[in-house]
Design a protein around this motif. Structure first.
Motif, PDB file in Angstrom:
ATOM      1  N   PHE A 156     -61.672 -19.715 -29.248  1.00 57.79           N
ATOM      2  CA  PHE A 156     -61.677 -21.125 -29.636  1.00 57.79           C
ATOM      3  C   PHE A 156     -60.944 -21.391 -30.957  1.00 57.79           C
ATOM      4  O   PHE A 156     -60.977 -22.503 -31.470  1.00 57.79           O
ATOM      5  CB  PHE A 156     -63.116 -21.647 -29.693  1.00 57.79           C
ATOM      6  CG  PHE A 156     -63.702 -21.883 -28.337  1.00 57.79           C
ATOM      7  CD1 PHE A 156     -63.465 -23.086 -27.663  1.00 57.79           C
ATOM      8  CD2 PHE A 156     -64.442 -20.911 -27.704  1.00 57.79           C
ATOM      9  CE1 PHE A 156     -63.985 -23.306 -26.403  1.00 57.79           C
ATOM     10  CE2 PHE A 156     -64.964 -21.123 -26.428  1.00 57.79           C
ATOM     11  CZ  PHE A 156     -64.731 -22.322 -25.778  1.00 57.79           C
ATOM     12  N   GLY A 157     -60.287 -20.350 -31.500  1.00 60.07           N
ATOM     13  CA  GLY A 157     -59.457 -20.539 -32.685  1.00 60.07           C
ATOM     14  C   GLY A 157     -60.186 -20.537 -34.011  1.00 60.07           C
ATOM     15  O   GLY A 157     -59.679 -21.094 -34.996  1.00 60.07           O
ATOM     16  N   TYR A 158     -61.357 -19.901 -34.074  1.00 60.47           N
ATOM     17  CA  TYR A 158     -62.123 -19.848 -35.322  1.00 60.47           C
ATOM     18  C   TYR A 158     -62.105 -18.433 -35.880  1.00 60.47           C
ATOM     19  O   TYR A 158     -62.006 -17.461 -35.133  1.00 60.47           O
ATOM     20  CB  TYR A 158     -63.579 -20.290 -35.095  1.00 60.47           C
ATOM     21  CG  TYR A 158     -63.686 -21.738 -34.718  1.00 60.47           C
ATOM     22  CD1 TYR A 158     -63.539 -22.727 -35.682  1.00 60.47           C
ATOM     23  CD2 TYR A 158     -63.879 -22.130 -33.409  1.00 60.47           C
ATOM     24  CE1 TYR A 158     -63.612 -24.065 -35.348  1.00 60.47           C
ATOM     25  CE2 TYR A 158     -63.955 -23.458 -33.058  1.00 60.47           C
ATOM     26  CZ  TYR A 158     -63.808 -24.424 -34.031  1.00 60.47           C
ATOM     27  OH  TYR A 158     -63.869 -25.749 -33.702  1.00 60.47           O
ATOM     28  N   ASN A 159     -62.213 -18.336 -37.197  1.00 58.21           N
ATOM     29  CA  ASN A 159     -62.276 -17.051 -37.882  1.00 58.21           C
ATOM     30  C   ASN A 159     -63.721 -16.568 -37.907  1.00 58.21           C
ATOM     31  O   ASN A 159     -64.643 -17.362 -38.048  1.00 58.21           O
ATOM     32  CB  ASN A 159     -61.746 -17.151 -39.303  1.00 58.21           C
ATOM     33  CG  ASN A 159     -60.272 -17.458 -39.316  1.00 58.21           C
ATOM     34  OD1 ASN A 159     -59.493 -16.840 -38.613  1.00 58.21           O
ATOM     35  ND2 ASN A 159     -59.888 -18.456 -40.101  1.00 58.21           N
ATOM     36  N   SER A 160     -63.883 -15.260 -37.823  1.00 58.75           N
ATOM     37  CA  SER A 160     -65.212 -14.655 -37.834  1.00 58.75           C
ATOM     38  C   SER A 160     -65.513 -14.092 -39.221  1.00 58.75           C
ATOM     39  O   SER A 160     -64.622 -13.549 -39.870  1.00 58.75           O
ATOM     40  CB  SER A 160     -65.252 -13.531 -36.801  1.00 58.75           C
ATOM     41  OG  SER A 160     -66.457 -12.830 -36.876  1.00 58.75           O
ATOM     42  N   PRO A 161     -66.764 -14.199 -39.672  1.00 61.68           N
ATOM     43  CA  PRO A 161     -67.110 -13.644 -40.981  1.00 61.68           C
ATOM     44  C   PRO A 161     -67.205 -12.124 -40.988  1.00 61.68           C
ATOM     45  O   PRO A 161     -67.149 -11.512 -42.031  1.00 61.68           O
ATOM     46  CB  PRO A 161     -68.480 -14.272 -41.291  1.00 61.68           C
ATOM     47  CG  PRO A 161     -69.058 -14.558 -39.966  1.00 61.68           C
ATOM     48  CD  PRO A 161     -67.902 -14.879 -39.066  1.00 61.68           C
ATOM     49  N   GLN A 162     -67.326 -11.505 -39.813  1.00 59.44           N
ATOM     50  CA  GLN A 162     -67.425 -10.060 -39.766  1.00 59.44           C
ATOM     51  C   GLN A 162     -66.032  -9.445 -39.908  1.00 59.44           C
ATOM     52  O   GLN A 162     -65.057 -10.007 -39.448  1.00 59.44           O
ATOM     53  CB  GLN A 162     -68.043  -9.588 -38.441  1.00 59.44           C
ATOM     54  CG  GLN A 162     -69.475  -9.971 -38.281  1.00 59.44           C
ATOM     55  CD  GLN A 162     -69.653 -11.076 -37.260  1.00 59.44           C
ATOM     56  OE1 GLN A 162     -68.714 -11.669 -36.777  1.00 59.44           O
ATOM     57  NE2 GLN A 162     -70.900 -11.388 -36.962  1.00 59.44           N
TER      58      GLN A 162
END
Length: 163
Positions: A156-162
């Motif tokens: 969905f085009g979002y960055n992950s914090p991990q």
């Protein structure tokens, strides 16, 4: 026992919806579809996250979800009342039935956490929403859940914090 749990869950949903409806004028209440209902108990920035599409991807088309976008006070109250915890969580997920659940997403806490994680607020909110959806699907914290979250966030085009 099952009937008690169903009544308790229904009461929680009614209380959250009532709180949202009392706090917001009619034009600020939102219903996305019959399957994904969103109630806002906050004012200000509304995250533009494709909640319904994410629900469909993770939980399927038949899943009915109630999403409450809230702040610290309501999140803390729900956490204290239903989990006997005294802190303000970033997200709470409650399974109501086989194809029904609810998520309380603390948008204010997500904004604070996004700064600490050096992410955009929408990235953090999307991550917390995805995290809550996977809990509704039955996932527990661990590498498998983290990997699935990363895959959906990327899709969905979002960055992950991990890392």
């Amino acid at each position: 026992r099952r009937r008690f749990v169903e009544e308790e869950c229904s009461a929680r949903v009614r209380a959250a919806r009532a709180a949202a409806n009392q706090l917001l004028p009619l034009d600020r209440r939102m219903i996305v579809s019959p399957q994904v209902e969103i109630a806002r108990t906050i004012s200000g920035h509304y995250p533009r996250i494709p909640f319904e599409k994410i629900v469909r991807e993770i939980l399927g088309r038949k899943y009915s979800l109630s999403l409450v976008l809230c702040a610290d006070t309501l999140a803390r109250r729900i956490n204290r009342e239903y989990r006997k915890k005294k802190y303000s969580p970033n997200v709470l997920s409650f399974v109501l039935g086989k194809n029904e659940g609810e998520i309380f997403l603390n948008v204010r806490k997500a904004h604070r956490e996004s700064k600490a994680l050096k992410l955009s607020a929408d990235d953090r909110i999307a991550h917390l929403f995805v995290h809550g959806c996977f809990h509704l699907k039955g996932y527990k914290h661990g590498n498998k859940m983290d990997d699935e979250e990363k895959k959906i966030l990327k899709q969905f085009g979002y960055n992950s914090p991990q890392p």
